[in-house]
Design a protein around this motif. Sequence first.
Motif: not given
Length: 257
Positions: A153-157
């Motif tokens: 899960s790309d929290s920087t998205l």
Amino acid sequence: MRRCIPCVGLVVFLGCFTFVIVPDYDAPSSREKPQPSPDAIPTIVVDPGHGGNDEGTKFYHVAEKEMTLDVALRLEKTLLNFNFPVVLTRRDDHYVALADRVATANKIDNAVFISIHFNQSNSATVGGAETFFADQKLSPAEDWTWVGFFSHSDSTLDNGETLAGFIQAALVMRMDATNRGIHSKALYVVRHTRCPAVLVEAGFISNPLENQLLRDESYRQRIADSIAEGVMNYIRTTHPAIPPSKLASAQKNEPKP
Ligand SMILES: [Zn+2]
């Protein structure tokens, strides 16, 4: 009979893979695609809500589908003037499925998606502007990943929350609109788009005052200019590598307060 043994082995081997390869509905596939250059200007995908036999909401003979298209075409003009590439999901009065609106955005590697709508309420006194984004993005089914190995899960998205904030702030400031805030909501077009995406509810057609104002084209132009200002502020904040000269005409042509 002996020949079948390798086949059985192959079936068992492939069978194992069906347990480990599943569509990854939670992780947009930005990892697999080359990232756009940080100084590339994103394409703004403008989505006029409704159209064709889907009128949206309608009060006092003002149909939402007509207002959204009018504001979208004005927004396109302003954004082009700012040097942004712009794509519209519809340019005239015809029905476009939500999936097709999303597909238009998802075909573009470096996009920002803005859906334009107007609101309704059972109470004529309810009015104001609000902007939605989706804090959880859903990737299309064709994205596959190896569960347990690469799922992430790309929290920087960038899910559009920052963009929603800038657009909402500009709308409230310029339109003197009641601030109904920004909200995360799993609306189809903001959830299924991979890029930063927002859905703007720029006013209430059911509110007699706002309905009257919407009939005035200068008011609709102000809505478009407010959204454009929000986009510009967002890009300046999130894309600092874009040289100011690339958006120089925008600085000259920004709507005056
Ligand atoms: Zn709508």
